[in-house]
Scaffold this active site. Structure first.
Site, mmCIF file in Angstrom:
data_model
loop_
_atom_site.group_PDB
_atom_site.id
_atom_site.type_symbol
_atom_site.label_atom_id
_atom_site.label_comp_id
_atom_site.label_asym_id
_atom_site.label_seq_id
_atom_site.Cartn_x
_atom_site.Cartn_y
_atom_site.Cartn_z
ATOM 1 N N TYR A 237 0.824 -1.213 0.000
ATOM 2 C CA TYR A 237 0.000 0.000 0.000
ATOM 3 C C TYR A 237 0.861 1.267 0.000
ATOM 4 O O TYR A 237 0.384 2.345 -0.319
ATOM 5 C CB TYR A 237 -0.960 0.030 1.204
ATOM 6 C CG TYR A 237 -2.046 -1.028 1.146
ATOM 7 C CD1 TYR A 237 -2.217 -1.825 0.018
ATOM 8 C CD2 TYR A 237 -2.900 -1.234 2.225
ATOM 9 C CE1 TYR A 237 -3.198 -2.800 -0.035
ATOM 10 C CE2 TYR A 237 -3.884 -2.201 2.171
ATOM 11 C CZ TYR A 237 -4.029 -2.987 1.049
ATOM 12 O OH TYR A 237 -5.014 -3.943 1.009
ATOM 13 N N LYS B 87 3.221 -15.451 1.564
ATOM 14 C CA LYS B 87 3.109 -16.155 0.279
ATOM 15 C C LYS B 87 4.537 -16.481 -0.149
ATOM 16 O O LYS B 87 4.992 -16.119 -1.243
ATOM 17 C CB LYS B 87 2.370 -15.255 -0.721
ATOM 18 C CG LYS B 87 1.951 -15.932 -2.005
ATOM 19 C CD LYS B 87 0.868 -16.978 -1.820
ATOM 20 C CE LYS B 87 0.559 -17.655 -3.157
ATOM 21 N NZ LYS B 87 -0.266 -18.856 -3.004
ATOM 22 N N ASP C 78 -3.425 -18.043 0.950
ATOM 23 C CA ASP C 78 -4.604 -18.701 0.365
ATOM 24 C C ASP C 78 -5.141 -19.776 1.314
ATOM 25 O O ASP C 78 -6.355 -19.875 1.557
ATOM 26 C CB ASP C 78 -4.300 -19.267 -1.034
ATOM 27 C CG ASP C 78 -2.928 -19.917 -1.148
ATOM 28 O OD1 ASP C 78 -2.115 -19.771 -0.208
ATOM 29 O OD2 ASP C 78 -2.661 -20.585 -2.162
ATOM 30 N N ASP D 216 -5.341 -6.827 5.734
ATOM 31 C CA ASP D 216 -6.549 -6.086 5.368
ATOM 32 C C ASP D 216 -7.651 -7.082 4.999
ATOM 33 O O ASP D 216 -8.788 -7.016 5.494
ATOM 34 C CB ASP D 216 -6.191 -5.200 4.159
ATOM 35 C CG ASP D 216 -7.257 -4.177 3.835
ATOM 36 O OD1 ASP D 216 -8.254 -4.124 4.565
ATOM 37 O OD2 ASP D 216 -7.078 -3.445 2.844
ATOM 38 N N ASP E 105 -10.904 -8.474 7.631
ATOM 39 C CA ASP E 105 -12.310 -8.254 7.264
ATOM 40 C C ASP E 105 -13.065 -9.577 7.209
ATOM 41 O O ASP E 105 -14.205 -9.669 7.673
ATOM 42 C CB ASP E 105 -12.419 -7.527 5.917
ATOM 43 C CG ASP E 105 -12.569 -6.027 6.098
ATOM 44 O OD1 ASP E 105 -12.128 -5.520 7.154
ATOM 45 O OD2 ASP E 105 -13.127 -5.362 5.207
#
Ligand code: NAD
Length: 355
Positions: A140, A190, A222, A246, A250
C-alpha cells in the site's frame, strides 16, 4: 493524569464515543482512575469547521495524549471533496504521523451471539482470535507505483516491499501479543511465490528465537483464508502484512456476524495507540440512536490493556459487556428477528450499570 484524546468523527461516531466516554468516567468513579478526556473534531466534521479532516489542533492533541479513541469518519456528503481532504485522509494522517505500525484486530464472538454468524454456531461459538496486521508498509505504501503508458497499452504496478527492521518490529509486537494469550502465533505469507514473503518468513522465525515459549507456525495466505472459514478456532494470534491483513481481518470480522461488536487498536513501538471500532460511520442509521456502542466500549477495554497495562480495568469493562449481552439487551444489528431492541444510550446505560 493520563489524557485520552476523543475524536468522535462523523455519522454514528459521536453517538458511540459518547457511550465510551461514560465508561471511562465510570472507571474514574469506581477506581479513582483520573483519566482526563479531551475532544477534538476529525474527518468530515473537522473539514466543515477547519477546511481540513485532520486540523493541527486535532493532530497536536493526538500527539500529546497518552491514547486516542476514535469513532468513525466519512459520509456521502464528503464524497465529492478533493481526494486529499476527504475524511478518510485523517486516518492515514494519524497512522503515519504517530507511526502506528501495528494494527490489532480481535475477532471474538460472545457465545450469546453465536447465531448472528453465517457460519454454524459450533464453528464460531467462543471464537477468540487476534490478527496483528502491519499497517504502515508493504504494497500500500511501496514504490515505484504508477499507471503509465499510452491508452490501450498502459500498465499499472505497485511494489510490495518490507525491510528487515519493519518485519522485525511487527513480529515482536505479535509475539508479545501471543505471550499475553495462548502463546500460539501463525505468520501468514506467500513465501512460495514472493521474495518479500521469503524474507518475511526468515525474519519472523529469527525474532521467534527470543520467544521460545511461543509456538510459531507459518501458513500461505490462500490456505489461511480457507482455514479461517473452515475451522477458525485453530488460530490464536495471526501476524501478517498490510494487504494480507486487510483481507484476512475483514473476513475474520464477518465470522462474528456483527460488525457493531468489534474493537481495534493501532499501536506505535511504545504501546501508545489509537483505538477505534472496526465499523464505519454508518450514515444510514446516524442520528437515530440505533448504533451499537459495544465495539467502541470494547475499544476502551483494549486501550486499558494495551496502552495503560491495566488488566483490571479491561476485565471490568469486558465483564460488563458480557453481562449486558447475557441479560438479553440488543441493539438492532445484533437482535434476532422479532427480538426487542434498545437504543445506543440504553446500551451504554446497561454497561455502565454493570461495571
Ligand atoms: P459501515 O461500517 O459504516 O456500515 C456498514 C453497515 O453496518 C451499515 O448498514 C451500518 O448501518 C451497519 N453498522 C455499522 N456500524 C454499526 C453499529 N455500530 N451499530 C449498528 N449498525 C452498524 O460501512 P460503510 O457503509 O461501508 O461505510 C460508511 C462510511 O464509513 C463511508 O464513508 C466509509 O468510508 C466510512 N468508513 C469509515 C471507517 C473508519 O472510520 N474507520 C471504516 C469503514 C468505513
Amino acid at each position: 493524569m493520563p489524557t485520552i484524546a476523543i475524536l468522535p468523527g462523523d455519522g454514528i461516531g459521536p453517538e458511540v464515543t459518547d457511550q465510551a466516554v461514560r465508561v471511562i468516567e465510570k472507571l474514574n468513579e469506581l477506581f479513582d482512575a483520573q483519566f482526563e478526556v479531551q475532544t477534538q473534531p476529525v474527518g468530515g466534521t473537522a473539514y466543515e469547521m477547519h477546511d481540513h479532516p485532520l486540523p493541527d489542533s486535532t493532530l497536536s492533541l493526538a500527539k500529546s495524549a497518552d491514547a486516542i479513541l476514535l469513532g468513525a469518519v466519512g459520509g456521502p456528503q464528503w464524497e465529492k471533496v478533493d481526494r486529499q481532504l476527504r475524511p478518510e485522509k485523517a486516518l492515514l494522517g494519524l497512522r503515519s504521523e504517530l507511526d502506528l505500525f501495528s494494527n490489532l484486530r480481535p475477532a471474538m464472538l460472545f457465545p450469546e451471539l453465536a447465531d448472528a454468524s453465517t457460519l454454524k454456531p459450533e464453528v464460531v461459538s467462543g471464537l477468540d482470535i487476534m490478527i496483528v496486521r502491519e499497517l504502515t508498509g508493504g504494497i500500500y505504501f511501496g514504490g515505484p507505483r504508477a499507471i503509465e503508458g499510452e491508452a490501450g497499452s498502459r500498465k499499472g504496478y505497485n511494489t510490495m516491499v518490507y525491510t528487515e527492521a519493519e518485519i522485525a518490529r511487527i513480529a515482536r509486537s505479535a509475539f508479545e501479543m501471543a505471550m499475553q494469550r495462548d502463546k500460539r502465533l501463525c505468520s501468514v505469507d506467500k513465501a512460495n511465490v514472493l521474495e518479500v514473503s521469503e524474507l518475511w518468513r526468515e525474519v519472523v522465525t529469527e525474532v521467534g528465537n527470543s520467544y521460545p515459549e511461543v509456538e510459531l507456525s507459518h501458513m500461505y495466505i490462500d490456505n489461511a483464508c480457507m482455514q479461517l472459514v473452515r475451522a477458525p478456532k485453530q488460530f490464536d494470534v495471526i501476524v501478517t502484512t498490510n494487504m494480507f491483513g486487510d483481507i484476512l481481518s475483514d473476513a475474520a470480522s464477518m465470522l462474528t456476524g456483527s460488525i457493531g461488536m468489534l474493537p481495534s487498536a493501532s499501536l506505535d513501538s511504545n504501546g501508545k495507540g489509537m483505538y477505534e471500532p472496526v465499523h464505519g460511520s454508518a450514515p444510514d442509521i446516524a442520528g437515530e440512536g440505533k448504533a451499537n456502542p459495544l465495539a467502541t466500549i470494547l475499544s476502551v477495554a483494549m486501550m486499558m490493556r494495551s496502552t495503560f497495562g491495566n488488566e483490571e480495568f479491561a476485565a471490568a469493562i469486558e465483564a460488563a459487556v458480557k453481562q449486558t449481552l447475557a441479560d438479553g439487551l440488543r441493539t438492532g444489528d445484533i437482535a434476532r428477528e422479532g427480538e426487542a431492541t434498545v437504543s445506543t444510550e440504553a446500551m451504554g446505560d446497561a454497561v455502565v450499570d454493570r461495571m
